[in-house]
Design an enzyme around this catalytic site. Structure first.
Site, short mmCIF file in Angstrom:
data_model
loop_
_atom_site.label_atom_id
_atom_site.label_comp_id
_atom_site.label_asym_id
_atom_site.label_seq_id
_atom_site.Cartn_x
_atom_site.Cartn_y
_atom_site.Cartn_z
N LYS A 128 14.90 14.75 22.18
CA LYS A 128 15.27 16.16 22.12
C LYS A 128 14.57 16.93 23.24
O LYS A 128 13.64 16.43 23.87
CB LYS A 128 14.87 16.74 20.76
CG LYS A 128 13.37 16.71 20.48
CD LYS A 128 13.05 17.26 19.10
CE LYS A 128 11.55 17.23 18.83
NZ LYS A 128 11.21 17.83 17.53
N TYR A 161 -4.18 38.34 40.87
CA TYR A 161 -4.00 39.63 40.21
C TYR A 161 -5.27 40.09 39.49
O TYR A 161 -5.94 39.31 38.81
CB TYR A 161 -2.86 39.54 39.20
CG TYR A 161 -1.49 39.45 39.84
CD1 TYR A 161 -1.02 40.45 40.69
CD2 TYR A 161 -0.65 38.38 39.58
CE1 TYR A 161 0.23 40.37 41.27
CE2 TYR A 161 0.61 38.29 40.14
CZ TYR A 161 1.04 39.29 40.99
OH TYR A 161 2.29 39.21 41.55
#
Length: 381
Positions: free
Chosen positions: A46, A264
Site C-alpha cells: 500500500k 529562516y
C-alpha cells in the site's frame, strides 16, 4: 555492489531514491526461514509500496516467494493487476461504487451492510471477514460477529460470494511480550470457531504484521502480512535490510563568518567561521521540517553523509532545500550526498531521520515526494 560507496555523481536531476530490490527479496526470504512451514506471506505494498514503488516491490516480493499482496485502496489493487500481477490481492478500504472493478480482488468485509454491498456487485467476490479483536480500527464488533458470519454463510450458499479469509489486526504487534496480542489471538480463534459453526470454511486466517510474524506464536494462522519488514524497517532487530537509499548532490557552497544566522528566522547562528553546503531537498520532497534546528524533533542533530563525513543540518529545513555544516572540509558543488541508506558506511538511516523528526520510519519513506525519482537496482544477493 554497495549502494553507499558509489552514489552517482551524475544523479538524475537533483536527487533520486535508489531501491535495492535484492534487499526486498532477502527480507521476504528472511521471513520464510522464520515462519512455520506452510505459512504464506502477504506482501503489503500500500501507499505506493511505502514510497518505494508498488509494482516493482510487489514483483520482487512475489519472485522471492510471497503468494499474496495487500493494499489499502481499490486503485492500488487495480494498478497491480494492470501491471500483470496475478497472485491474490486483498484490499481493505474501498467504496461500493468501486466493487464492479474489483471482481478479481479479495475485499475485506466488517459489517452486514458492507457484505450486502459486495453481494449486490455484478461479480462474485472473494471476501475476508474482519473481526475487531482490540485495535478498534475497523472490523466487526464481537457482538455482531455471529450475525455477520451467518449472513456470509447464507450468501455463500447462494453462490453470491466466497469467504476466503478471516482476519484481524494487532494493536501491539511490535511488543513481543504484549498480553494484548495473546488476547487478540484468542478472540480471533473464537471468531473462527463461530464462523465454522455458521458453515464457513475459510482457507486463510491472518492476524500478524511484520513484527507479530516473528513474535506471536499462532500456529492456527496460516498467513502473515509483511509490510514494514518488507522494506527493511526492522522493529524487532531481526537483521532485515533497508531497501532505499536517498541520494542527492551539493547544490551550492559558501563560506560564512562566525555570528551569521542560517536559514529562516536564524534559528541557528554559526559559532565560528565555517563552510555551509546547500542540499537541494526539502519538506516538499519528504525531508521532515521538524528534523531541522528549531523544529519539534529529537535533541540530536540531523545529518547527511558527504565525503564519508556526517555533516549536521543547520537551521530550518525549507520546502526545497536545507543547509549542512561542512566545517573546514573542501566541499564542492556536485559532491554526492547520502541523505539516508542502510547505514553500512556510516550514513544516516531512515530510522535516524524518524528519531530526529519524532516519528517512525514508515512516515519517512511514505512521505518521499514525487519530485524524487525512484531507480531500481539488484545490489543485495
Amino acid at each position: 555492489m554497495n549502494l553507499v560507496q558509489s552514489p552517482p555523481r551524475a544523479v538524475i536531476g537533483l536527487a533520486e531514491a535508489a531501491i535495492d530490490l535484492g534487499a526486498v527479496r532477502a527480507n521476504v526470504r528472511h521471513y520464510q526461514r522464520q515462519l512455520r512451514p506452510g505459512t504464506a506471506i502477504m506482501a503489503v505494498v500500500k501507499a505506493n509500496g511505502f514510497g518505494h514503488g508498488a509494482v516493482q516491490i510487489a514483483k520482487a516480493a512475489v519472485d522471492a516467494g510471497a503468494t499474496w499482496l495487500g493494499v489499502a485502496r481499490a486503485d492500488e489493487a487495480l494498478e497491480l493487476r494492470a501491471a500483470g500481477l496475478t497472485v491474490p490481492i486483498l484490499a481493505w478500504l474501498y467504496d461500493a461504487t468501486e466493487l464492479m472493478w474489483l471482481s478479481d480482488v479479495d475485499v475485506s468485509v466488517a459489517t452486514v451492510s458492507e457484505l450486502q454491498q459486495v453481494v449486490s456487485a455484478p461479480s462474485v467476490h472473494h471476501v475476508h471477514l474482519k473481526l475487531d479483536t482490540g485495535l478498534h480500527r475497523g472490523g466487526s464488533t464481537p457482538d455482531q460477529w455471529i450475525e455477520l458470519t451467518r449472513a456470509a454463510a447464507h450468501y455463500e450458499a447462494l453462490g453470491a460470494i466466497k469467504v476466503r479469509g478471516i482476519w484481524s489486526h494487532l494493536s501491539h504487534g511490535d511488543d513481543a511480550a504484549a498480553p494484548h496480542s495473546r488476547r487478540q489471538l484468542e478472540l480471533l480463534r473464537a471468531g473462527v470457531v463461530l464462523a465454522r459453526r455458521a458453515g464457513l470454511e475459510p482457507s486463510v486466517i491472518h492476524l500478524a504484521n511484520s513484527a507479530g510474524a516473528l513474535t506471536l506464536d499462532a500456529p492456527d494462522c496460516n498467513l502473515v502480512r509483511i509490510g514494514a519488514g518488507l522494506y527493511g524497517i526492522d522493529e524487532m532487530g531481526a537483521g532485515l535490510r533497508p531497501a532505499m537509499q536517498l541520494v542527492t548532490k551539493v547544490a551550492q557552497v559558501r563560506r560564512i563568518r562566525a555570528g551569521e544566522g542560517v536559514s529562516y528566522n536564524h534559528s541557528y547562528v554559526t559559532p565560528t567561521d565555517t563552510t555551509i553546503a546547500l542540499i537541494p531537498l526539502g519538506y516538499a520532497d519528504g525531508i521532515p521540517r521538524s528534523a531541522g534546528a528549531g523544529g519539534a524533533g529529537a535533541d540530536t542533530e540531523a545529518s547527511v553523509l558527504v565525503r564519508g563525513v556526517r555533516m549536521p543540518v543547520r537551521g530550518r529545513i525549507a520546502m526545497d532545500q536545507f543547509l549542512v555544516d561542512a566545517g573546514d572540509l573542501p566541499v564542492e558543488p556536485g559532491e554526492p550526498v547520502v541523505v539516508f541508506g542502510p547505514g553500512d558506511q556510516g550514513e544516516p538511516t531512515a530510522a535516524d531521520w524518524a528519531q530526529w523528526a519524532g516519528t517512525i520510519p514508515h512516515e519517512i519513506y511514505t512521505g518521499l515526494g514525487s519530485r524524487v525519482p525512484r531507480r531500481y537496482k539488484e545490489a543485495t544477493r
